[in-house]
Design an enzyme around this catalytic site. Structure first.
Site, PDB file in Angstrom:
ATOM      1  N   HIS A 115      38.731 -20.350  20.208  1.00  0.00           N
ATOM      2  CA  HIS A 115      38.753 -20.300  21.677  1.00  0.00           C
ATOM      3  C   HIS A 115      39.821 -21.275  22.214  1.00  0.00           C
ATOM      4  O   HIS A 115      39.961 -21.415  23.431  1.00  0.00           O
ATOM      5  CB  HIS A 115      37.415 -20.745  22.259  1.00  0.00           C
ATOM      6  CG  HIS A 115      36.290 -19.764  22.136  1.00  0.00           C
ATOM      7  ND1 HIS A 115      36.437 -18.419  22.346  1.00  0.00           N
ATOM      8  CD2 HIS A 115      34.969 -19.958  21.871  1.00  0.00           C
ATOM      9  CE1 HIS A 115      35.256 -17.822  22.198  1.00  0.00           C
ATOM     10  NE2 HIS A 115      34.356 -18.728  21.907  1.00  0.00           N
ATOM     11  N   ARG A 137      39.699 -10.414  29.316  1.00  0.00           N
ATOM     12  CA  ARG A 137      38.718  -9.610  30.067  1.00  0.00           C
ATOM     13  C   ARG A 137      38.823  -9.969  31.544  1.00  0.00           C
ATOM     14  O   ARG A 137      39.192 -11.106  31.884  1.00  0.00           O
ATOM     15  CB  ARG A 137      37.308  -9.937  29.557  1.00  0.00           C
ATOM     16  CG  ARG A 137      36.233  -9.038  30.070  1.00  0.00           C
ATOM     17  CD  ARG A 137      34.855  -9.445  29.535  1.00  0.00           C
ATOM     18  NE  ARG A 137      33.876  -8.415  29.815  1.00  0.00           N
ATOM     19  CZ  ARG A 137      32.578  -8.528  29.581  1.00  0.00           C
ATOM     20  NH1 ARG A 137      32.104  -9.635  29.053  1.00  0.00           N
ATOM     21  NH2 ARG A 137      31.752  -7.538  29.864  1.00  0.00           N
TER      22      ARG A 137
END
Ligand code: A3P
Length: 309
Positions: A115, A137
């Protein structure tokens, strides 16, 4: 940690500002080990995401595509997070110099996940030929997903504070969430892919939902393992899509029980798996604020045609 600027997080207890992004105290030490000790091979593949943007799905898809000729389907018995491990919040958690070859299910290529924002990856990754697959997203769905995820964690661990949706939304818009600000994260990988498209593939959750077959073919091509005609005719692409689908993974026993390395129940990674769930939660004023932010942050990157959908 004590010397770093600190904020009360809303999805996790405390966040510390490290190299321009918000990091949990638990992640900070392993992250620094990752930055210091990681030794990549040119053949390595790393999936990169902002939390709640489809990490679990991307891990399953990349694993299944990359190793499709080697296995009988480990996704039936292992979670995507066990098959493709997080460098900063798993691999380096208990050991500053782990044996990376043994940590991966397969060697050559090794497959990891992260991440960490692009700018904070070990510099050797940028200099090497290893590949990164980034999944982005829509921030509205990301926020709603993160909100529910935090709720689930709070249910299981009552010590976490419970901010209202408004409060959480405000913090999220100010970039205060683990690995945030979101826009810096996305833009970091977006710019890197513009400069080096052979190194970084930039995918969108919404595109995967719309046409998984063509996205899988693009992924396979990028990874250097394009589907052969025989495979396409034999339905291999569709089979991978089906095995990795939300509906399939959510119902597998292995994803329903147990917890991951940092204690998160496996089931919490599967909620609705839909595009546009934000419509059910965000008020018109929240949408307006986020729309403005998207415009302001991404004006040079093209909101819909380019970076986001
Ligand atoms: P929702 O909360 O909107 O349902 P991450 O894996 O980065 O933690 O992201 C979790 C989000 O991805 C959740 O979104 C989860 O339901 C969704 N998700 C998990 N597996 C998926 C899959 N195979 N296909 C599509 N979405 C998936």
């Amino acid at each position: 940690v004590e010397t770093l600027p600190k904020e009360q997080g809303w999805s996790v207890s405390n966040l510390y500002l490290y190299q321009g992004f918000w990091c949990t105290a638990l992640t900070l030490r392993p992250l620094i080990s990752f930055q210091t000790h990681f030794q990549e091979f040119d053949s390595d593949v790393i999936t990169a995401t902002f939390p709640k943007c489809g990490t679990t799905w991307l891990k399953a898809l990349t694993f299944s595509t990359l190793y499709r000729d080697r296995f009988a389907n480990p996704l039936l018995t292992s979670t995507p997070h066990q098959l493709v491990r997080f460098l900063e919040q798993d691999v380096y958690v208990n050991n500053p110099c782990p044996d990376l070859d043994n940590i991966c299910v397969y060697n050559k290529p090794r497959l990891f996940s992260t991440h960490v924002p692009y700018a904070s990856l070990p510099t050797s990754i940028e200099d090497s030929r290893c590949k990164i697959v980034y999944l982005c997203r829509n921030p509205m769905d990301m926020f709603v997903s993160l909100w529910h995820f935090a709720e689930m964690l709070r249910d299981e661990n009552k010590v976490l504070p419970t901010p209202s949706l408004d409060e959480a939304f405000d913090k999220s818009c100010r970039g205060i969430h683990a690995f945030g600000p979101f826009f810096d994260h996305v833009l970091g990988y977006w710019k890197a892919t513009q400069e080096n498209p052979d190194k970084i593939l930039f995918l969108k959750y919404e595109d995967l939902k719309e046409d998984i077959s063509s996205q899988l073919k693009q992924l396979a091509m990028f990874l250097g393992v394009p589907f052969t005609e025989d495979e396409e005719e034999g339905g291999v692409v569709e089979e991978i899509a089906k095995v990795c689908s939300f509906e399939n993974l959510k119902e597998l026993e292995v994803n329903k029980k147990g917890v991951d390395v940092i204690g998160i129940p496996h089931k919490d990674f599967f909620r609705k798996g839909k595009v546009g769930d934000w419509n059910n939660y965000l008020t018109p004023s929240m949408v307006e604020r986020l729309e403005k932010l998207i415009q302001q942050k991404l004006e040079n990157s093209g909101k819909y045609g380019g970076l986001l959908r």
